[in-house]
Design a protein around this motif. Structure first.
Motif, short mmCIF file in Angstrom:
data_model
loop_
_atom_site.label_atom_id
_atom_site.label_comp_id
_atom_site.label_asym_id
_atom_site.label_seq_id
_atom_site.Cartn_x
_atom_site.Cartn_y
_atom_site.Cartn_z
N PHE A 67 0.82 -1.20 0.00
CA PHE A 67 0.00 0.00 0.00
C PHE A 67 0.87 1.26 0.00
O PHE A 67 0.56 2.24 -0.69
N SER A 68 1.96 1.23 0.74
CA SER A 68 2.82 2.42 0.78
C SER A 68 3.46 2.66 -0.59
O SER A 68 3.62 3.80 -1.02
N HIS A 69 3.78 1.56 -1.31
CA HIS A 69 4.31 1.72 -2.67
C HIS A 69 3.28 2.38 -3.57
O HIS A 69 3.60 3.25 -4.36
N LEU A 70 2.03 1.93 -3.39
CA LEU A 70 0.94 2.46 -4.22
C LEU A 70 0.79 3.96 -3.99
O LEU A 70 0.69 4.75 -4.93
N VAL A 71 0.78 4.35 -2.71
CA VAL A 71 0.55 5.75 -2.35
C VAL A 71 1.72 6.63 -2.79
O VAL A 71 1.53 7.68 -3.38
N TYR A 72 2.95 6.16 -2.53
CA TYR A 72 4.10 6.96 -2.92
C TYR A 72 4.28 6.96 -4.45
O TYR A 72 4.84 7.90 -5.01
N GLY A 73 3.78 5.90 -5.09
CA GLY A 73 3.83 5.85 -6.56
C GLY A 73 3.05 7.00 -7.18
O GLY A 73 3.42 7.50 -8.24
N ALA A 74 1.97 7.42 -6.50
CA ALA A 74 1.18 8.54 -7.00
C ALA A 74 2.05 9.79 -7.09
O ALA A 74 1.92 10.58 -8.03
N ARG A 75 2.95 9.95 -6.11
CA ARG A 75 3.84 11.11 -6.13
C ARG A 75 4.69 11.10 -7.38
O ARG A 75 4.73 12.08 -8.12
N THR A 76 5.38 9.98 -7.60
CA THR A 76 6.27 9.88 -8.77
C THR A 76 5.49 10.19 -10.04
O THR A 76 5.91 11.01 -10.86
N SER A 77 4.34 9.53 -10.16
CA SER A 77 3.56 9.68 -11.38
C SER A 77 3.18 11.14 -11.62
O SER A 77 3.36 11.67 -12.71
N LEU A 78 2.63 11.77 -10.57
CA LEU A 78 2.15 13.15 -10.75
C LEU A 78 3.30 14.13 -10.92
O LEU A 78 3.21 15.06 -11.72
N ILE A 79 4.39 13.91 -10.17
CA ILE A 79 5.53 14.83 -10.31
C ILE A 79 6.05 14.76 -11.74
O ILE A 79 6.24 15.78 -12.41
N ILE A 80 6.25 13.53 -12.23
CA ILE A 80 6.76 13.39 -13.59
C ILE A 80 5.77 13.95 -14.60
O ILE A 80 6.14 14.72 -15.50
N GLY A 81 4.48 13.60 -14.43
CA GLY A 81 3.46 14.09 -15.36
C GLY A 81 3.41 15.60 -15.41
O GLY A 81 3.50 16.20 -16.48
N ASP A 202 -0.29 16.41 -22.42
CA ASP A 202 1.11 16.10 -22.14
C ASP A 202 1.25 15.32 -20.83
O ASP A 202 2.06 14.39 -20.74
N ILE A 203 0.47 15.72 -19.82
CA ILE A 203 0.54 14.99 -18.54
C ILE A 203 0.20 13.53 -18.78
O ILE A 203 0.89 12.62 -18.35
N ARG A 204 -0.92 13.32 -19.52
CA ARG A 204 -1.38 11.97 -19.77
C ARG A 204 -0.29 11.15 -20.48
O ARG A 204 0.03 10.04 -20.08
N ARG A 205 0.29 11.75 -21.50
CA ARG A 205 1.31 11.01 -22.25
C ARG A 205 2.53 10.73 -21.39
O ARG A 205 3.11 9.64 -21.44
N ALA A 206 2.93 11.72 -20.56
CA ALA A 206 4.13 11.54 -19.74
C ALA A 206 3.92 10.45 -18.71
O ALA A 206 4.79 9.58 -18.52
N VAL A 207 2.75 10.45 -18.06
CA VAL A 207 2.46 9.42 -17.05
C VAL A 207 2.49 8.04 -17.70
O VAL A 207 3.09 7.09 -17.19
N PHE A 208 1.86 7.97 -18.86
CA PHE A 208 1.79 6.75 -19.64
C PHE A 208 3.19 6.23 -20.00
O PHE A 208 3.52 5.06 -19.80
N MET A 209 4.03 7.13 -20.48
CA MET A 209 5.36 6.71 -20.93
C MET A 209 6.24 6.33 -19.75
O MET A 209 7.00 5.37 -19.82
N GLU A 210 6.12 7.09 -18.66
CA GLU A 210 6.94 6.75 -17.49
C GLU A 210 6.59 5.34 -17.03
O GLU A 210 7.48 4.53 -16.74
N ALA A 211 5.29 5.04 -16.98
CA ALA A 211 4.87 3.70 -16.55
C ALA A 211 5.42 2.65 -17.50
O ALA A 211 5.90 1.60 -17.07
N GLY A 212 5.37 2.95 -18.81
CA GLY A 212 5.89 2.01 -19.80
C GLY A 212 7.37 1.75 -19.60
O GLY A 212 7.82 0.61 -19.60
N LEU A 213 8.13 2.84 -19.39
CA LEU A 213 9.58 2.68 -19.19
C LEU A 213 9.88 1.87 -17.94
O LEU A 213 10.73 0.99 -17.94
#
Lengths: 287, 323
Positions: A67-81, A202-213
Motif C-alpha cells: 500500500f505504501s508503494h501504491l501511495v508513494y507511486g502517486a507522487r512519482t507519477s504526478l511529479i513526472i506528469g 502532455d501529462i497523460r502522455r508523460a504518465v503513460f510513458m513513465e509507466a511504460g519505461l
C-alpha cells in the motif's frame, strides 16, 4: 473570452469524473506519509502477507508494504506528469509562438523541424536513450519533455497565427511594442485555454510513458513507480498476490490516465464549437 | 502541404533518428566497443571477434569516418553482432518480425473496422443512451495502458479461467502440423491481439464519432433525408463514407501506436515477436540488438506513415489541388 469555458467544463459529466479521479490521486500524493505508516523501503518483517488491517494490501516478495508503494507511486507519477507537461508546454509555446510571430523563413524552418520531430515515435527514442543512461527523476522529465513538445507546438503556431490577425495585435505593434511584449501581454493570455488542453494531454502522455519505461525496467531502480510494481508483480502469476499487488497498481495508473483523458476530452469539446451541444431539432425528433 | 515537403520531413526525421543511434553509445564514457556492446559483452567476446568488430565499424577512426562507416554498414543492413544470440542482429530481428506482424495486422484491421462501425452508430445517435454507454465505455478503455490491458486479459482467461495459453506463440514440441498448427497459433495470438484492439480502437472510435457529428450537419444529409433514404443508407453511404477521410489518416498513425503497443503486450504474453526480443535485449544488455530493433521499428513506422500520407492525398483531391 466570450465563452465561459470553465462553466461548460464544470457541467460536463466526464469532466466531473475526471476531476474526482485526479483529486483522489492528488490527495494520495500530497498526504502519502499521513495515509500510510510505512515508508516504501521499510522491511515489515514478513513476505507475501495477505491483506490485513496492518498491511492493507499485504506485503511483497521482499517484505515491503504494498500500500505504501501504491501511495508513494502517486507522487512519482504526478511529479513526472506535471513537470514534463509544464516543461514541454513551455517549449511548445516558445517554438510555436516564435514560428508564428516571426513568420517567413523562420516559420518555414521551425515548422520543418517540428514536423520532423512529430513523425519520430517518442516512446522508441526514449526507450533507446534511457536504456543507456538509466534516467533518474530529473533526467527522465527532461527526456520526456524533449520528445513530447512537437504536437503542442503545431497547435500553438496555428492558434497564434489566428490571433495575430486580430486587430489588437497590429494596433499594439503600431504603438511600438516589441516581440516579447506582444507575446506576453496579447498572445499568451488568449492562448490560455489551448495551453491548458495541451498541458493535460502532455501529462497523460508523460504518465503513460513513465509507466511504460518502468515496466520495461529501464528507469532508475530506486524510483517508486506503478509501472515498476506491475513489472515486479507480474513475475508472480502463480501466487494470489497479483490480486492486491498488480491490480491496484494497474488501476491507479489507469485512473490517472483516464482522469486526464476525461478532463482533456471535455476541455476539447468546450473549446471546439463544432462539438458543442447545439444539436439540431431534426435529430432530436428522430431519437 | 505539398508532397515534396512531406518527403523532406521524413528524411529529416530519419536523419535525426540515425544521429541519435550513432551518437548515443559513442557519447558514453569508456571506450566505444565497451559502450556499444556493454560490459558483459566485452568479457564474453574473444579478442579476435573484438578486433574484427572494431575494424568493421571503424571504431579506431575519427568520428566522421565512423559515421560514414556506420551509414555504409546500414545500407547493407549490417546492424552489428548480437553477442547473446551469437548471430548478426539483422537475422535475429528478421526471425521475430513475422510474429509481431501476425499480431499487429489483424489488430489494425479489427480495431479500424470496429472503431469505425461503433463510431458511426454512436455519432449518428448522438446523445442517445447507446451513444452515452458506448462513449463512456470506450473512454474507460482509452485509459488502460496496453500492457495492463494485456495483463488483465491474461489473468482473467489464462490464470483464472485457464482456457487460454499463458505464453508463447505456439505449443512447443507439440509436433502439430497443418490445420491443427494454425488453430494452435490462432489460440495463442487471440489474447495479445485482443489486448491490442482493446487498448487502441477507442481512438478510431472517437475520431469517427466526431467526424460523423460534423458531417451530419452538411446539407447533403438533409437532402438524403428529404429523398426518403433509409436510415442505414444515410448512416453508412452518406455520413459514414464522408467521415472516412480523417479515419484513414488516423489508421496510419494508429499503426505506430499498435507497433509500440505490441512491444509491451508481447512482453506480457512472452510472445516471441520483436517486443519480446527487445525486452530480452534490455535484460541481457545486448545493446547492438536493442539498437537494431529500435532502428528497424522506426524505419517501419516512418515508412507506414509516409504511405498513409500519400494515400491521404490520393483519397482527398482537395489536398493536392489546394496549392
Amino acid at each position: 473570452m466570450h465563452i465561459d469555458y470553465w462553466r461548460s467544463v464544470r457541467q460536463n459529466n466526464f469532466a466531473k469524473i475526471g476531476f474526482s479521479l485526479i483529486a483522489i490521486i492528488l490527495f494520495a500524493a500530497i498526504a502519502s506519509p499521513l495515509i500510510t505508516q510505512y515508508q516504501p523501503a521499510d522491511y515489515t518483517g514478513n513476505i507475501f502477507i495477505s491483506p490485513s488491517w496492518k498491511n492493507i494490501l499485504g506485503t511483497n516478495d521482499v517484505g515491503q508494504d504494498i500500500f505504501s508503494h501504491l501511495v508513494y507511486g502517486a507522487r512519482t507519477s504526478l511529479i513526472i506528469g506535471c513537470s514534463t507537461a509544464l516543461l514541454s508546454t513551455l517549449i511548445s509555446l516558445f517554438i510555436g509562438g516564435l514560428a508564428a510571430l516571426l513568420g517567413g523563413i523562420y516559420d518555414r524552418l521551425l515548422l520543418r523541424f517540428v514536423d520532423a520531430m512529430i513523425i519520430i515515435p517518442p516512446i522508441i527514442v526514449i526507450i533507446l536513450v534511457s536504456s543507456y543512461i538509466k534516467p533518474g527523476l530529473v533526467i527522465l522529465i527532461l527526456l520526456l519533455s524533449a520528445f513530447i513538445w512537437p504536437g503542442g507546438a503545431r497547435v500553438v503556431r496555428a492558434q497564434t497565427l489566428m490571433l495575430k490577425e486580430k486587430t489588437h495585435v497590429p494596433a499594439s505593434r503600431a504603438f511600438g511594442s516589441g516581440f516579447i511584449h506582444i507575446l506576453v501581454r496579447h498572445i499568451i493570455p488568449e492562448l490560455g485555454p489551448i495551453l491548458i488542453v495541451i498541458m493535460i494531454q502532455d501529462i497523460r502522455r508523460a504518465v503513460f510513458m513513465e509507466a511504460g519505461l518502468s515496466f520495461l525496467g529501464i528507469s532508475d531502480p530506486s524510483m517508486i513507480s506503478w509501472g515498476k510494481m506491475i513489472q515486479h508483480a507480474s513475475k508472480f502469476y502463480y501466487l494470489d498476490v497479483w490480486m492486491w499487488w498488480l491490480i491496484p497498481a494497474g488501476l491507479a495508473l489507469t485512473f490517472v490516465v483516464l482522469g486526464f483523458a476525461l478532463i482533456g476530452f471535455s476541455l476539447e469539446s468546450a473549446l471546439d464549437p463544432r462539438l458543442k451541444d447545439e444539436q439540431s431539432q431534426l435529430f432530436k425528433k428522430r431519437y | 502541404m505539398t508532397k515534396k515537403f512531406r518527403a523532406v520531413d521524413y528524411i529529416a526525421a530519419f536523419i535525426i533518428i540515425l544521429s541519435i543511434n550513432f551518437a548515443l553509445p559513442r557519447l558514453m564514457p569508456g571506450d566505444p566497443i565497451n559502450a556499444i556492446y556493454g560490459d558483459e559483452a566485452n568479457i564474453a567476446m574473444t579478442p579476435e571477434l573484438k578486433s574484427k568488430l572494431i575494424k568493421r565499424f571503424a571504431l579506431d577512426q575519427p568520428l566522421h569516418r565512423q559515421f560514414l562507416t556506420y551509414l555504409s554498414r546500414l545500407c547493407v543492413f549490417d546492424l552489428g553482432y548480437s553477442y547473446y544470440y551469437k548471430t548478426p542482429v539483422i537475422d535475429v530481428i528478421i526471425g521475430s518480425l513475422p510474429w509481431t506482424l501476425l499480431l499487429v495486422i489483424p489488430a489494425l484491421f479489427i480495431s479500424s473496422v470496429l472503431g469505425f462501425i461503433l463510431g458511426v452508430e454512436s455519432g449518428y445517435r448522438r446523445g442517445s443512451p447507446i451513444d452515452k454507454i458506448l462513449l463512456s465505455t470506450l473512454m474507460l478503455f482509452q485509459g488502460f495502458p496496453d500492457f495492463f490491458a494485456g495483463i488483465l486479459l491474461l489473468l482473467l482467461f489464462s490464470v483464472t479461467l485457464s482456457i487460454m495459453p499463458l505464453s508463447g506463440a505456439h505449443t512447443t514440441y507439440s509436433g502439430l502440423s497443418g490445420f491443427s498448427l494454425v488453430i494452435d497459433i490462432v489460440h495463442h495470438m487471440a489474447l495479445p491481439c485482443m489486448a491490442l484492439v482493446l487498448a487502441r480502437f477507442s481512438s478510431i472510435y472517437l475520431l469517427t464519432r466526431n467526424s460523423v457529428i460534423s458531417t451530419l450537419k452538411e446539407a447533403f444529409i438533409l437532402t438524403a433525408r428529404a429523398k426518403g433514404c433509409f436510415e442505414r443508407a444515410i448512416m453508412y453511404r452518406h455520413a459514414g463514407r464522408n467521415s472516412l477521410l480523417p479515419v484513414v489518416t488516423a489508421t496510419g498513425l494508429q499503426l505506430t501506436h499498435l507497433i509500440t503497443g505490441a512491444l509491451f503486450i508481447e512482453i506480457v504474453f512472452a510472445y516471441p515477436g520483436v517486443g519480446g526480443l527487445l525486452y530480452n535485449s534490455l535484460m541481457t544488455r545486448d545493446y547492438p540488438l536493442m539498437q537494431g530493433i529500435l532502428l528497424i521499428i522506426t524505419i517501419i513506422v516512418l515508412t507506414v506513415n509516409f504511405l498513409a500520407d500519400l494515400l491521404y492525398q490520393k483519397l482527398d483531391p482537395r489536398i493536392s489541388h489546394a496549392h
